[in-house]
Design a protein around this motif. Structure first.
Motif, PDB file in Angstrom:
ATOM      1  N   UNK A  36     -20.196  -1.017 -33.933  1.00 50.39           N
ATOM      2  CA  UNK A  36     -19.553   0.532 -33.427  1.00 50.39           C
ATOM      3  C   UNK A  36     -18.382   0.849 -34.159  1.00 50.39           C
ATOM      4  N   UNK A  37     -17.224   0.508 -33.812  1.00 50.41           N
ATOM      5  CA  UNK A  37     -16.097   0.442 -34.467  1.00 50.41           C
ATOM      6  C   UNK A  37     -15.093  -0.343 -35.059  1.00 50.41           C
ATOM      7  N   UNK A  38     -15.246  -0.068 -36.121  1.00 48.25           N
ATOM      8  CA  UNK A  38     -14.175  -0.577 -36.601  1.00 48.25           C
ATOM      9  C   UNK A  38     -12.783  -0.141 -37.436  1.00 48.25           C
ATOM     10  N   UNK A  39     -11.829  -1.025 -36.914  1.00 48.89           N
ATOM     11  CA  UNK A  39     -10.464  -1.101 -36.770  1.00 48.89           C
ATOM     12  C   UNK A  39      -9.667  -1.520 -38.293  1.00 48.89           C
ATOM     13  N   UNK A  40      -9.234  -1.411 -39.520  1.00 49.58           N
ATOM     14  CA  UNK A  40      -8.813  -1.399 -39.953  1.00 49.58           C
ATOM     15  C   UNK A  40      -7.090  -1.808 -39.500  1.00 49.58           C
ATOM     16  N   UNK A  41      -6.594  -2.226 -39.453  1.00 53.47           N
ATOM     17  CA  UNK A  41      -5.446  -2.361 -38.617  1.00 53.47           C
ATOM     18  C   UNK A  41      -4.428  -3.749 -39.378  1.00 53.47           C
ATOM     19  N   UNK A  42      -5.421  -4.819 -39.864  1.00 46.35           N
ATOM     20  CA  UNK A  42      -4.838  -5.818 -41.193  1.00 46.35           C
ATOM     21  C   UNK A  42      -4.001  -5.205 -42.232  1.00 46.35           C
ATOM     22  N   UNK A  43      -2.277  -5.784 -42.351  1.00 49.99           N
ATOM     23  CA  UNK A  43      -1.647  -4.883 -43.889  1.00 49.99           C
ATOM     24  C   UNK A  43      -0.312  -5.685 -43.507  1.00 49.99           C
ATOM     25  N   UNK A  44       0.226  -5.975 -44.595  1.00 52.59           N
ATOM     26  CA  UNK A  44       1.944  -6.196 -44.820  1.00 52.59           C
ATOM     27  C   UNK A  44       3.117  -5.346 -45.495  1.00 52.59           C
ATOM     28  N   UNK A  45       3.928  -5.522 -45.091  1.00 45.44           N
ATOM     29  CA  UNK A  45       5.103  -4.968 -45.579  1.00 45.44           C
ATOM     30  C   UNK A  45       5.679  -5.399 -46.807  1.00 45.44           C
ATOM     31  N   UNK A  46       6.396  -5.006 -47.644  1.00 44.28           N
ATOM     32  CA  UNK A  46       6.858  -5.491 -49.048  1.00 44.28           C
ATOM     33  C   UNK A  46       7.405  -6.296 -49.118  1.00 44.28           C
ATOM     34  N   UNK A  47       7.615  -7.105 -49.871  1.00 49.79           N
ATOM     35  CA  UNK A  47       9.368  -7.946 -49.809  1.00 49.79           C
ATOM     36  C   UNK A  47      10.668  -6.835 -49.809  1.00 49.79           C
ATOM     37  N   UNK A  48      11.624  -7.365 -48.737  1.00 48.42           N
ATOM     38  CA  UNK A  48      12.570  -6.383 -48.373  1.00 48.42           C
ATOM     39  C   UNK A  48      13.832  -7.412 -49.392  1.00 48.42           C
ATOM     40  N   UNK A  49      13.560  -6.090 -51.302  1.00 47.85           N
ATOM     41  CA  UNK A  49      14.896  -6.000 -51.892  1.00 47.85           C
ATOM     42  C   UNK A  49      14.433  -4.758 -52.602  1.00 47.85           C
ATOM     43  N   UNK A  50      15.567  -5.064 -53.073  1.00 49.25           N
ATOM     44  CA  UNK A  50      15.989  -3.448 -54.007  1.00 49.25           C
ATOM     45  C   UNK A  50      14.882  -2.936 -54.704  1.00 49.25           C
ATOM     46  N   UNK A  51      14.424  -1.891 -55.321  1.00 50.04           N
ATOM     47  CA  UNK A  51      13.366  -1.513 -55.473  1.00 50.04           C
ATOM     48  C   UNK A  51      12.692  -1.927 -57.437  1.00 50.04           C
ATOM     49  N   UNK A  52      14.747  -2.479 -57.808  1.00 48.58           N
ATOM     50  CA  UNK A  52      14.436  -2.743 -59.283  1.00 48.58           C
ATOM     51  C   UNK A  52      13.714  -3.910 -59.209  1.00 48.58           C
ATOM     52  N   UNK A  53      14.324  -4.799 -57.971  1.00 47.72           N
ATOM     53  CA  UNK A  53      13.747  -6.013 -57.950  1.00 47.72           C
ATOM     54  C   UNK A  53      12.408  -6.246 -57.954  1.00 47.72           C
ATOM     55  N   UNK A  54      11.170  -5.291 -57.498  1.00 50.32           N
ATOM     56  CA  UNK A  54      10.124  -5.715 -57.812  1.00 50.32           C
ATOM     57  C   UNK A  54       9.662  -5.996 -58.228  1.00 50.32           C
ATOM     58  N   UNK A  55       8.004  -7.110 -58.285  1.00 50.94           N
ATOM     59  CA  UNK A  55       7.311  -7.212 -59.422  1.00 50.94           C
ATOM     60  C   UNK A  55       5.944  -6.650 -59.166  1.00 50.94           C
ATOM     61  N   UNK A  56       5.254  -7.083 -60.849  1.00 53.83           N
ATOM     62  CA  UNK A  56       3.750  -6.410 -60.668  1.00 53.83           C
ATOM     63  C   UNK A  56       3.634  -6.984 -59.523  1.00 53.83           C
ATOM     64  N   UNK A  57       3.648  -8.837 -58.879  1.00 53.48           N
ATOM     65  CA  UNK A  57       2.763  -9.457 -58.735  1.00 53.48           C
ATOM     66  C   UNK A  57       2.885  -9.229 -56.977  1.00 53.48           C
ATOM     67  N   UNK A  58       4.174  -8.567 -57.057  1.00 55.89           N
ATOM     68  CA  UNK A  58       4.825  -8.197 -55.433  1.00 55.89           C
ATOM     69  C   UNK A  58       3.293  -6.939 -55.244  1.00 55.89           C
ATOM     70  N   UNK A  59       3.327  -5.873 -56.555  1.00 54.56           N
ATOM     71  CA  UNK A  59       2.589  -5.279 -55.961  1.00 54.56           C
ATOM     72  C   UNK A  59       1.066  -4.893 -55.124  1.00 54.56           C
ATOM     73  N   UNK A  60       0.783  -6.107 -56.499  1.00 51.50           N
ATOM     74  CA  UNK A  60      -0.343  -6.634 -56.473  1.00 51.50           C
ATOM     75  C   UNK A  60      -0.839  -7.255 -54.763  1.00 51.50           C
ATOM     76  N   UNK A  61       0.217  -7.968 -54.556  1.00 47.54           N
ATOM     77  CA  UNK A  61      -0.289  -8.357 -53.240  1.00 47.54           C
ATOM     78  C   UNK A  61      -0.559  -7.296 -51.618  1.00 47.54           C
ATOM     79  N   UNK A  62       0.499  -6.458 -52.064  1.00 48.60           N
ATOM     80  CA  UNK A  62       0.851  -5.330 -50.709  1.00 48.60           C
ATOM     81  C   UNK A  62      -0.826  -4.402 -51.103  1.00 48.60           C
ATOM     82  N   UNK A  63      -1.353  -4.399 -52.400  1.00 49.00           N
ATOM     83  CA  UNK A  63      -2.082  -3.323 -51.870  1.00 49.00           C
ATOM     84  C   UNK A  63      -3.269  -3.981 -52.231  1.00 49.00           C
ATOM     85  N   UNK A  64      -3.191  -4.806 -52.582  1.00 53.78           N
ATOM     86  CA  UNK A  64      -4.565  -5.992 -51.891  1.00 53.78           C
ATOM     87  C   UNK A  64      -4.883  -6.102 -49.892  1.00 53.78           C
TER      88      UNK A  64
END
Length: 234
Positions: free
Chosen positions: A75-103
């Protein structure tokens, strides 16, 4: 009896939402990736554990088969699972980080929602089938530009972008699935593992919007994002 499945429910917002919905009379299926933690949480609450890794197609399909075999519908589906991004400055983020967070935060909602649609379409509880996506005010253009709001003080490019995507995905699915009510909840700045328990709200306050969307009547509508106080500016 309303049958509710919550992903990422072995702790934090998912666990508290499960506790409150069991208290409200729902039959809760507690989803978690870690089998030991998931079973322990389910046993504590009086829920049934269903293993699911929302980033893995085979795991999601196995969870669907499990619920189809035991409950037969949802009857009810609650999509709650999720993650925070790596705790590094924005300029240190990489494509693999984005793919993991968005997945974990966005693609998983599509993956889980589509897999569970056949069970949701068999929903028998009053109010019809419901999907609740846990989004965030961190994904709101209005709130992240409002100097009076805590959302404007935090810089987390991947997490905020993913939550903006969750809200848009919610509104699009609400249009695409008129027979299912699809809404998003903004828990607010709640003390959980995602923010190192620095949030100013309790997990009970943080689950107010989730519980509201999971229990409200059909007339409340679809394609909305709310927090514990009402509609969220987006």
């Amino acid at each position: 009896m309303t049958i509710t499945f919550i992903t990422g429910a072995n702790k934090g917002l998912g666990y508290e939402a499960a506790r409150r919905l069991i208290e409200a009379g729902h039959t809760v299926l507690l989803g978690a990736r870690d089998a030991d933690r998931g079973r322990a949480a389910a046993d504590e609450l009086g829920a049934r554990f269903v293993r699911i890794d929302v980033t893995d197609d085979a795991s999601v399909e196995a969870a669907v088969a499990d619920i189809a075999a035991h409950e037969g519908s949802l009857d009810v589906l609650i999509n709650n699972a999720g993650v925070m991004q790596p705790l590094v400055p924005a300029e240190q983020l990489r494509g693999a980080d984005a793919l993991a967070v968005f997945d974990a935060n966005v693609v998983s909602i599509l993956r889980v929602t589509n897999a569970f649609l056949p069970l949701l379409r068999r929903a028998a509880a009053p109010g019809g089938p419901r999907i609740v996506n846990v989004s965030s005010g961190m994904g709101s253009l209005a709130l992240t530009h409002d100097p009076e709001r805590v959302e404007s003080q935090i810089v987390a490019p991947l997490y905020t972008a993913s939550k903006a995507a969750v809200t848009m995905l919610t509104t699009q699915y609400a249009k695409a699935l008129p027979e299912v009510r699809v809404n998003a909840a903004d828990p607010g700045y709640t003390a959980t593992d995602l923010n190192g328990n620095r949030g100013t709200q309790t997990v009970t306050e943080g689950t107010d919007a989730i519980v509201t969307l999971a229990t409200e009547p059909a007339a409340a509508g679809t394609g909305r994002i709310i927090d514990r106080f009402g509609p969220v500016r987006w």
